[in-house]
Motif scaffolding. Structure first.
Motif, PDB file in Angstrom:
ATOM      1  N   ASN A 144      16.388 111.298  -0.688  1.00 15.89           N
ATOM      2  CA  ASN A 144      16.511 109.992  -0.069  1.00 15.89           C
ATOM      3  C   ASN A 144      16.784 108.928  -1.110  1.00 15.89           C
ATOM      4  N   ALA A 145      17.457 109.346  -2.183  1.00 14.03           N
ATOM      5  CA  ALA A 145      17.644 108.407  -3.281  1.00 14.03           C
ATOM      6  C   ALA A 145      18.822 107.487  -3.076  1.00 14.03           C
ATOM      7  N   PHE A 146      19.653 107.797  -2.095  1.00 10.03           N
ATOM      8  CA  PHE A 146      20.853 106.999  -1.899  1.00 10.03           C
ATOM      9  C   PHE A 146      20.802 106.238  -0.596  1.00 10.03           C
ATOM     10  N   ASN A 147      21.416 105.058  -0.618  1.00 12.35           N
ATOM     11  CA  ASN A 147      21.525 104.237   0.579  1.00 12.35           C
ATOM     12  C   ASN A 147      22.340 104.983   1.627  1.00 12.35           C
ATOM     13  N   PRO A 148      21.753 105.282   2.770  1.00  8.89           N
ATOM     14  CA  PRO A 148      22.452 106.142   3.734  1.00  8.89           C
ATOM     15  C   PRO A 148      23.673 105.512   4.388  1.00  8.89           C
ATOM     16  N   VAL A 149      23.814 104.219   4.336  1.00 10.53           N
ATOM     17  CA  VAL A 149      24.923 103.619   5.073  1.00 10.53           C
ATOM     18  C   VAL A 149      26.132 103.270   4.211  1.00 10.53           C
ATOM     19  N   ILE A 150      26.083 103.573   2.925  1.00  9.03           N
ATOM     20  CA  ILE A 150      27.294 103.344   2.127  1.00  9.03           C
ATOM     21  C   ILE A 150      27.678 104.623   1.393  1.00  9.03           C
ATOM     22  N   TYR A 208      29.295 110.285   2.443  1.00  9.45           N
ATOM     23  CA  TYR A 208      28.032 109.586   2.659  1.00  9.45           C
ATOM     24  C   TYR A 208      26.902 110.526   2.257  1.00  9.45           C
ATOM     25  N   ASP A 246      28.208  99.782  -7.232  1.00 12.73           N
ATOM     26  CA  ASP A 246      27.073  98.871  -7.329  1.00 12.73           C
ATOM     27  C   ASP A 246      26.430  98.937  -8.703  1.00 12.73           C
ATOM     28  N   THR A 247      26.210 100.176  -9.157  1.00  7.72           N
ATOM     29  CA  THR A 247      25.543 100.340 -10.436  1.00  7.72           C
ATOM     30  C   THR A 247      26.376  99.719 -11.552  1.00  7.72           C
ATOM     31  N   GLU A 295      30.549 103.649  -3.450  1.00  7.71           N
ATOM     32  CA  GLU A 295      30.004 102.303  -3.451  1.00  7.71           C
ATOM     33  C   GLU A 295      28.733 102.229  -4.274  1.00  7.71           C
ATOM     34  N   GLN A 296      27.964 103.306  -4.284  1.00  2.09           N
ATOM     35  CA  GLN A 296      26.728 103.271  -5.046  1.00  2.09           C
ATOM     36  C   GLN A 296      27.026 103.281  -6.539  1.00  2.09           C
ATOM     37  N   PHE A 297      28.060 104.041  -6.931  1.00  2.47           N
ATOM     38  CA  PHE A 297      28.477 103.979  -8.323  1.00  2.47           C
ATOM     39  C   PHE A 297      28.970 102.570  -8.659  1.00  2.47           C
ATOM     40  N   HIS A 322      24.231 111.678   3.523  1.00  5.85           N
ATOM     41  CA  HIS A 322      23.703 112.695   4.421  1.00  5.85           C
ATOM     42  C   HIS A 322      24.639 113.879   4.561  1.00  5.85           C
ATOM     43  N   GLU A 323      25.873 113.699   4.105  1.00  6.95           N
ATOM     44  CA  GLU A 323      26.831 114.795   4.221  1.00  6.95           C
ATOM     45  C   GLU A 323      26.693 115.799   3.100  1.00  6.95           C
TER      46      GLU A 323
END
Lengths: 342, 369, 300
Positions: free
Chosen positions: A103-109, A152, A117-118, A113-115, A154-155
């Protein structure tokens, strides 16, 4: 690299303050891999989280210092960092990779996008530059960049997510990477992959690694030095060889004996009798004493300090470390093997 | 990959190795599987049930409006039963001579074509026209009130969660829940009594109606201002009675989201608070609320009758009330139908919105593994 | 023998009281819940018990119209000089009764069919679930209003029944879900293997663990029912007789009391009575929700 001195953390609860971390001190040297081993409740995660000052609201650092040395040689007091400095410190100097990669990643992006963001948060550069870096990192962990970035969270499977998180942690080339239970939630095969991966990455990139676990076998594979924690404090500090072949604290011995062998006979595993002490009302003496097979009346009087033992760079919080040494006997065979053989 | 053999082609197999029948079946299956179609089917069924219920309520029970109408007309004008029945059938969209189930089917048939019958009062005015004259005002008042309460509510709820247990939190949560627990018509009454009668702050009687006659409709500032003037009270009532729910829902959703691991990881990654609040906390916390919003839209339209009646605001609620008092049954039926359709539509919209916003739902199979 | 039996009997007698005290202690941690409970008790007593001592006083006194509160008339007088406080006392019964009955019936329907659907399963389950799903989206208020208008309901019992018939859907789903999850648990298996019969299983084994849902739904249904009934009365859509808060609101609206300065007590009293009762219910239920939801409870 990283120096923790006499760190103490209390959790404020209705029943009273829980002394989850007590007088913990250790050093991490450049390029070293340090394993922090302890059972759940030993305070290892609480201690780790405090390194980036992400302890939950109810936790308070009551004493101690966390000193970090940058690549330029400057020493920073982590506890004194301001908000922006702290933000910069996190991830670019010390990357803390948490346990629940599920659950370390934002499920809706998307992962991309998480990279992004960082990268953005640390002024890494343009999106193109971040993209290149992300591709590079994902290939490092043997994942296909296009597919991963578009997905995403969850995939993807747990193992994939753990690898992506590790990749992301290296993005800003931190000097220290802290991994909390990197393999706990994963199946055996994936654990193997992750451990191999970590070993390779470390060799290639040369960061210092701290990993927290209850699993001694990982320490055997990856660590240079090990500290064992019990009831919130460090009970033994040694090189990995020393710990496995020449432990000097009864708890470490107990841990080693409790590791079952994959091959070989059953029945050689011993668990440690009893349970950890109540961290709100600690006994006056050694906290391990009630469960210790080598205890003597003096153990109840006061909690021992970390005493240097007969080997260099090796401390144990036990007044009877010599008896432990005798019990362990010859230093040629790992204690775990000896236990299995008996 | 595998080339099709002549035999396979003969049997109707396409290059993918599936028969055309199989392909057709999976196509239908695929369509059926989409949430949209299922939601539409459910909605249609619900509308059907409500329509049937209203039809039979009006038609079947002793002392039902149709018979009453016929008797009334006979008493007033002295025409024969047959003639009165003819008149009634025209108005009610019913053929009274035909058996009941036939009447029902006719009614349904006309409905599908959009013919809702004519108003009993103003003979010759189609129900649709009547409804269209009143519906926009309800949508305007309810819509504005709902929207404003939602926007302000989620902001306040988010802040209340971030500043948990502060004075702000306690104040906002208590006041919000307090006002929202009072029935909306009582709030309307209180506003009228205090702002109008007691403290003479607002000219209540002048605020009735949707607009002041004499100001021509159009996108002129004077008309818009006038419309807002008249709509101020109903909008305020809806705003006040709904905001508490959004505040509390958002607060609890935000609190739950703040505890999620990915928020802690985001902090560990050194992300700025602003980004975390908007993209990591906000976007996740709001998901359940979007569905609630859409559903609320449907229900507030249905419940506007009380507020509109007290404040004399010409929306469908008030019209329904008038229709009831005047025993205008065709209009009643029509309005109930419209309300049901809007509730159903709102629910479908809610489902769709949610599946769009949350990537975990509605995707055609993930790349799992 | 008797000496030994007495402590046991004492324990049995004390049992319910102990539960009450425990419950109160739980509530005392949540002052809002205590206030809510106090409010509910107050109004229930006011509506059902006090009227025995203070019967409805129909005396008309045309010289004392819309008076301000005095000792003789703590809430003033109405348009015919009648005492408002007296009307408030006697006016709660009908409304509260309808609320209670509606909630009760809807709970019974939901529990019965929900647990039935879950325990029997199969086609019956699918049918019930389908009906429930559709029922959930039906707009209660307009249908209720039309029904009230068309059916000319004079007996409040019918109103309660219609409200119940419209409102069982959400609880049924919850009950069904709960029963489904509990069905697999061990003690149910044990009961089933002991062949204890369907009803026994439902009522003795499963339902007690769903107390929280049922109670909270009950309160929620009551607030909804009171909202609907009072609204219907306010608009005069329900034939009114006797004296009740809704009727007072209706008269105030119809006779223009909301536009007179003096009549403020007449209009405020039923508003406050209804509003405060609803508030008490809401506060009580939110405190109960707090208590029953362990996650919220343990959270810091």
């Amino acid at each position: 690299m990283l120096s923790v001195r006499h760190l103490s953390i209390d959790y404020l609860t209705r029943r009273g303050p829980v002394h989850s971390v007590r007088d913990v001190s250790f050093d991490l040297h450049k390029g070293e891999t340090l394993a922090v081993i302890g059972e759940s409740g030993s305070g290892k995660t609480t201690m780790a989280v405090s390194l980036v000052r992400l302890s939950p609201r109810a936790a308070r650092i009551t004493a101690g210092q966390i000193l970090y040395r940058t690549a330029e040689g400057e020493t920073i007091d982590v506890r004194g960092l301001g908000t922006d400095e702290l933000r910069h410190y996190r991830w670019s100097e010390l990357a803390m990779v948490f346990q629940a990669a599920l659950n370390a990643f934002n499920p809706v992006i998307t992962i991309w996008e998480q990279f992004h963001d960082t990268g953005q948060a640390h002024g890494y550069g343009s999106a193109k530059k971040i993209r290149q870096r992300a591709d590079e990192l994902l290939r490092l962990v043997h994942l296909e960049p296009d597919r991963m970035l578009r997905a995403y969270p969850h995939e993807l499977s747990g193992g994939m997510r753990q690898r992506i998180l590790i990749a992301m942690s290296l993005m800003l080339e931190p000097q220290v990477v802290v991994l909390d239970e990197p393999t706990t939630a994963l199946d055996i095969l994936t654990q193997r992959q992750i451990i191999d991966l970590l070993g390779n990455l470390k060799k290639r990139l040369g960061f210092s690694l701290v990993f927290i676990s209850h699993d001694l076998s990982i320490a055997a594979e990856l660590a240079d030095r090990v500290i064992t924690m019990y009831a919130g404090t460090v009970v033994e500090r040694a090189s990995v060889q020393d710990l496995f072949y020449r432990p000097r604290h009864p708890y470490s011995v107990g841990l080693l004996r409790a590791v079952p062998r994959v091959s070989g006979e059953l029945g050689s595993v011993e668990s440690i009798a009893g349970s950890p002490p109540d961290l709100i009302r600690l006994p006056p003496g050694c906290t391990y004493e009630p469960r210790c097979p080598l205890r003597i009346p003096e153990c109840r009087e006061a909690e021992p300090a970390l005493l240097a033992v007969d080997l260099p760079d090796h401390d144990a919080r036990c007044i009877r470390w010599q008896a432990v040494a005798e019990q362990v006997g010859s230093s040629e065979v790992p204690v775990a093997v000896k236990a299995a053989a008996s | 990959m595998a080339a099709t053999t002549p035999v396979q082609t003969q049997a109707g197999f396409d290059a993918g190795g599936r028969s055309t029948y199989g392909a057709a079946r999976s196509l239908v299956g695929g369509i059926w599987g989409t949430p949209l179609v299922r939601a539409l089917a459910r909605g249609l069924l619900t509308t059907f049930v409500v329509v049937t219920m209203t039809f039979f309520l009006i038609r079947l029970l002793p002392g039902n409006p149709v018979d009453l109408y016929i008797n009334q007309v006979i008493a007033e004008t002295g025409i024969t039963y047959a003639q009165a029945a003819d008149q009634a059938s025209g108005l009610f969209n019913l053929d009274l001579k035909a058996p009941l189930h036939q009447q029902y089917l006719d009614y349904l048939g006309r409905l599908v074509r959009g013919d809702l019958g004519a108003s009993l009062l103003s003979q010759g005015t189609p129900v649709t026209t009547v409804i269209l004259a009143f519906l926009p005002w309800t949508l305007f008042a309810v819509g504005t009130g709902l929207l404003l309460s939602f926007v302000l509510g989620i902001v306040l709820g988010l802040l209340a969660a971030y500043w948990r247990n502060s004075v702000f939190d306690t104040a906002v949560s208590s006041i919000g829940s307090l006002v929202s627990s009072v029935p909306n018509y009582l709030v309307a009454l209180l506003l009228v009594v205090f702002l109008g009668t007691q403290f003479r702050l607002l000219p209540i009687t002048q605020m009735r109606g949707a607009s002041t006659p004499g100001i021509p409709p159009g996108f002129t500032p004077s008309y818009i201002g006038d419309v807002l003037f008249h709509g101020a009270l109903p909008i305020t009532v809806f705003f006040l009675t709904l905001i508490g729910h959004w505040i509390l829902s958002m607060k609890s959703a935000t609190l739950a989201t703040l505890e999620e691991d990915y928020v802690t990881v985001a902090r560990a990654r050194g992300l700025a608070d602003r980004r975390i609040t908007s993209a990591y906390v906000g976007r996740n916390a709001i998901l359940p609320l979007v569905t609630q919003f859409a559903i609320a839209a449907g229900y507030v339209v249905g419940g506007a009758i009380f507020v509109e009646s007290i404040l004399v605001y010409p929306g469908v609620g008030l019209k329904l009330y008038q229709a009831i008092q005047q025993r205008d049954y065709t209009v009643m039926q029509g309005i109930v139908l419209i309300i049901t359709v809007s509730v159903v539509a709102a629910n479908i919209l809610a489902d769709l919105l949610y599946s769009r916003l949350d990537p975990r739902i509605g995707r055609a199979g993930g790349a799992g593994g | 023998m008797s000496a030994a039996a007495t402590p046991l009997t004492m324990a049995r007698l004390a049992g319910p009281w102990v539960k009450v005290v425990d419950f109160l202690r739980l509530l005392s941690g949540r002052p809002i819940g205590l206030v809510g409970l106090a409010g509910v008790i107050f109004f229930v007593l006011l509506a059902f018990v006090v009227p025995f001592f203070v019967p409805y006083d129909d005396k008309v006194n045309v010289t004392a119209i819309y008076e301000a509160p005095t000792l003789a008339h703590p809430l003033g007088t109405d348009s015919s000089g009648r005492d408002v406080w007296n009307q408030i006392i006697n006016g709660g019964r009908d409304i509260l009764l309808v609320g209670f009955l509606a909630a009760f019936f809807s709970t019974v329907i939901a529990v019965t069919f929900g647990s039935l659907a879950a325990t029997v399963g199969g086609r019956l389950d699918t049918a019930i679930l389908g009906i429930t799903d559709i029922w959930l989206t039906i707009p209660h208020l307009p249908v209720l209003i039309v029904a009230a208008a068309v059916l000319n309901l004079s007996n409040l019992l019918y109103i309660a029944a219609i409200l119940a018939v419209l409102g069982w859907a959400s609880l049924l789903r919850q009950i069904r879900a709960q029963v489904l999850s509990l069905r697999e648990r061990d003690y149910v298996e044990a009961a089933r293997s002991l062949d204890l019969g369907l009803f026994h299983i439902i009522f003795r084994e499963i339902l007690p663990s769903m107390r929280s849902y049922i109670v909270i739904h009950f309160i929620f249904a009551m607030t909804g029912a009171i909202y609907a009934v009072a609204g219907l009365m306010l608009l005069g859509l329900v034939p009114l007789s006797g004296i009740n808060w809704g009727l007072m609101l209706n008269l105030a609206n119809v006779k223009g009391a909301i536009f007179f300065k003096d009549s403020i007590w007449y209009i405020l009293s039923p508003i406050l009575a209804i509003a405060l009762f609803q508030l008490s219910l809401v506060w009580l239920s939110s405190a109960l929700e707090d208590i029953f939801n362990p996650r919220l409870r343990s959270g810091g």
